[in-house]
Design an enzyme around this catalytic site. Structure first.
Site, PDB file in Angstrom:
ATOM      1  N   LYS A  91      45.190  16.926  10.461  1.00  0.00           N
ATOM      2  CA  LYS A  91      43.819  17.278  10.072  1.00  0.00           C
ATOM      3  C   LYS A  91      42.858  16.104  10.171  1.00  0.00           C
ATOM      4  O   LYS A  91      41.673  16.276  10.437  1.00  0.00           O
ATOM      5  CB  LYS A  91      43.825  17.857   8.662  1.00  0.00           C
ATOM      6  CG  LYS A  91      44.400  19.259   8.622  1.00  0.00           C
ATOM      7  CD  LYS A  91      44.110  19.935   7.288  1.00  0.00           C
ATOM      8  CE  LYS A  91      44.415  21.413   7.366  1.00  0.00           C
ATOM      9  NZ  LYS A  91      45.849  21.686   7.489  1.00  0.00           N
ATOM     10  N   GLU A 113      35.028  23.552   3.400  1.00  0.00           N
ATOM     11  CA  GLU A 113      35.801  24.528   2.647  1.00  0.00           C
ATOM     12  C   GLU A 113      37.247  24.077   2.626  1.00  0.00           C
ATOM     13  O   GLU A 113      37.679  23.312   3.497  1.00  0.00           O
ATOM     14  CB  GLU A 113      35.715  25.888   3.346  1.00  0.00           C
ATOM     15  CG  GLU A 113      36.666  26.066   4.548  1.00  0.00           C
ATOM     16  CD  GLU A 113      36.404  25.145   5.730  1.00  0.00           C
ATOM     17  OE1 GLU A 113      35.275  24.638   5.848  1.00  0.00           O
ATOM     18  OE2 GLU A 113      37.351  24.924   6.527  1.00  0.00           O
ATOM     19  N   SER A 379      53.216  19.196  12.793  1.00  0.00           N
ATOM     20  CA  SER A 379      51.817  19.019  12.405  1.00  0.00           C
ATOM     21  C   SER A 379      51.645  18.228  11.113  1.00  0.00           C
ATOM     22  O   SER A 379      50.619  17.591  10.908  1.00  0.00           O
ATOM     23  CB  SER A 379      51.149  20.393  12.263  1.00  0.00           C
ATOM     24  OG  SER A 379      51.914  21.228  11.410  1.00  0.00           O
TER      25      SER A 379
HETATM   26  C1  LIG Z   1      46.392  22.928   7.897  1.00  0.00           C
HETATM   27  C2  LIG Z   1      47.708  22.794   8.513  1.00  0.00           C
HETATM   28  C3  LIG Z   1      48.154  23.668   9.525  1.00  0.00           C
HETATM   29  C4  LIG Z   1      47.367  24.867   9.992  1.00  0.00           C
HETATM   30  O1  LIG Z   1      46.153  24.581  10.589  1.00  0.00           O
HETATM   31  P1  LIG Z   1      45.907  24.731  12.140  1.00  0.00           P
HETATM   32  O2  LIG Z   1      44.438  24.704  12.272  1.00  0.00           O
HETATM   33  O3  LIG Z   1      46.528  26.010  12.591  1.00  0.00           O
HETATM   34  O4  LIG Z   1      46.560  23.557  12.797  1.00  0.00           O
HETATM   35  C5  LIG Z   1      49.384  23.435  10.086  1.00  0.00           C
HETATM   36  N1  LIG Z   1      50.166  22.425   9.678  1.00  0.00           N
HETATM   37  C6  LIG Z   1      49.779  21.569   8.718  1.00  0.00           C
HETATM   38  C7  LIG Z   1      50.694  20.470   8.308  1.00  0.00           C
HETATM   39  C8  LIG Z   1      48.543  21.718   8.098  1.00  0.00           C
HETATM   40  O5  LIG Z   1      48.174  20.878   7.137  1.00  0.00           O
END
Ligand SMILES: *Cc1c(COP(=O)(O)O)cnc(C)c1O
Length: 398
Positions: A91, A113, A379
């Site tokens: 993020k 948000e 992610s």
């Molecule tokens: C917020 C988040 C997501 C989902 O958000 P996307 O916009 O789909 O990438 C996925 N993995 C993690 C670790 C997150 O914090």
């Protein structure tokens, strides 16, 4: 058609667009103009690179999960380690980029948000680093559930506004943030958290996250001197997935987006928007949505808070309609299972969101040969999820 060069004026085929009150159009025009200017500006790019490198911790490693590969049998699994970034997830790529843009535009007040609080925390970090005022909208139910993230945001200097409208969760927080923006458009920058919302957000957030795929392409060339057979990422709003896929859209590679299958479609406890949704308009965009026959947004569920959103980025709806990316889903149970597997065999706790992508990799890896390569975008890190996993394991889940 070259898929990478989309969008045309904010449209991905019929998806995307700007379905907002008229009063917001000038603000979106101003934002688009500023973004197009600064994204080509050498000094802006250098500053962004600086913060991504020195503050966020880029580039992130592409790690060969040798133990997992051995246990699973099949293709070699590589992990793109976005979990090692500052804040513990991808993020920050987006919040640093947009906060820097806001500063260049002379907007001193940032609003955003948040659902589970992760985007709120990442926004508060970027604002603190760049010296900007930060106000976060959050549903009152989410505030109750995510007390620690609320405290984190406050430590980082942000103000948190409780939203008591509607279901008192993320979609209501987005509505409130949009309302604030309409009222305070001259002084305020709205920092959206995924590849959703009206144009230019899906395009802009995609650009900021595409650093993930660009690095993968360079790294995998060096490591194995060929392109991967498949690349897999989880899809909530879709920003880490688009950021992973974009560099590869015009290559001969299978791309898989993994949504949250939750507890199953039959009891309607999931958030698999592309797998089970229908076309509609939400938060300023035309995309796939989870809605009833009257267009009312349905309640969603996932064990991974970051996947729990009833919409999805319009570019994903487009890529599904083009059959360029295959969208699939993984249940809570399988995500927890892959969380345990990776922790155990590689010493890496994946975020439960990322565990969805990993679970799908574990499902298909045997279909490939030993020389093939599969890349999974991790992610985020799973330290935030250990309590949820503990509770899940204690429950009787049959
Ligand atoms: C917020 C988040 C997501 C989902 O958000 P996307 O916009 O789909 O990438 C996925 N993995 C993690 C670790 C997150 O914090």
């Amino acid at each position: 058609m070259k898929l990478k060069s989309y969008p045309v004026k904010g449209k991905f085929g019929k998806f995307g667009g700007r379905f907002v009150p008229e009063t917001l159009i000038p603000a979106l025009d101003e934002l688009e103009k500023a973004y197009l200017k600064f994204s080509k500006d050498r000094k802006f790019k250098m500053e962004l690179d600086y913060y991504l490198r020195e503050y966020a911790g880029r580039p992130t490693p592409l790690y060969f999960a040798s133990n997992l590969t051995r246990v699973m049998g099949g293709a070699r699994i590589y992990l793109k380690r976005e979990d090692l970034l500052h804040g513990g997830a991808h993020k920050i790529n987006n919040t640093i980029g947009q906060a820097l843009l806001a500063k260049k535009m002379g907007k001193e007040r940032i609003i955003a948000e948040t659902g589970a609080g992760q985007h709120g925390v990442a926004t508060a970090m970027a604002c603190a680093a760049l010296g900007l005022k930060c106000e976060i909208y959050m549903g009152s139910k989410d505030i109750e559930r995510q007390k620690l993230n609320v405290f984190r945001m406050k430590l980082l200097g942000a103000t948190v506004h409780s939203v008591v409208m509607g279901s008192q969760t993320l979609k209501d927080a987005i509505n409130e943030a949009l309302r604030d923006w309409i009222t305070n458009v001259r002084t305020t920058y709205y920092l959206l958290g995924s590849v959703v919302g009206p144009h230019p957000y899906p395009m802009m957030v995609c650009d900021f996250q595409s650093v993930i795929g660009r690095e993968i392409k360079q790294q995998i060339r060096k490591l194995v001197k060929k392109i991967p057979s498949a690349i897999i990422a989880c899809v909530g709003g879709g920003s880490n997935a688009i950021g992973t896929f974009h560099e590869f859209l015009d290559d001969k590679i299978s791309l898989y987006g993994v949504e949250a299958g939750g507890k199953g479609f039959s009891i309607e406890k999931h958030s698999a928007t592309l797998c089970a949704g229908t076309e509609g308009i939400l938060h300023g965009m035309l995309s796939y949505l989870l809605q009833d026959n009257n267009g009312q947004i349905l309640d969603t569920h996932s064990i991974a808070a970051g996947l729990d959103y009833p919409g999805v980025g319009p570019e994903h709806s487009f890529l599904q309609s083009m059959e360029r990316v295959k969208y699939t889903n993984v249940s809570d149970a399988d995500a927890v299972n892959s969380f345990l597997t990776l922790s155990n065999y590689e010493g890496i706790l994946p975020a439960l969101e990322s565990a969805h992508a990993l679970a799908y990799a574990m499902k298909i890896v045997k279909n490939y040969r030993k020389n093939d390569v599969i890349v999974v975008t991790l992610s985020g890190r799973g330290d935030k999820d250990v309590e949820v996993v503990e509770q899940y394991l204690e429950m009787d889940n049959d």
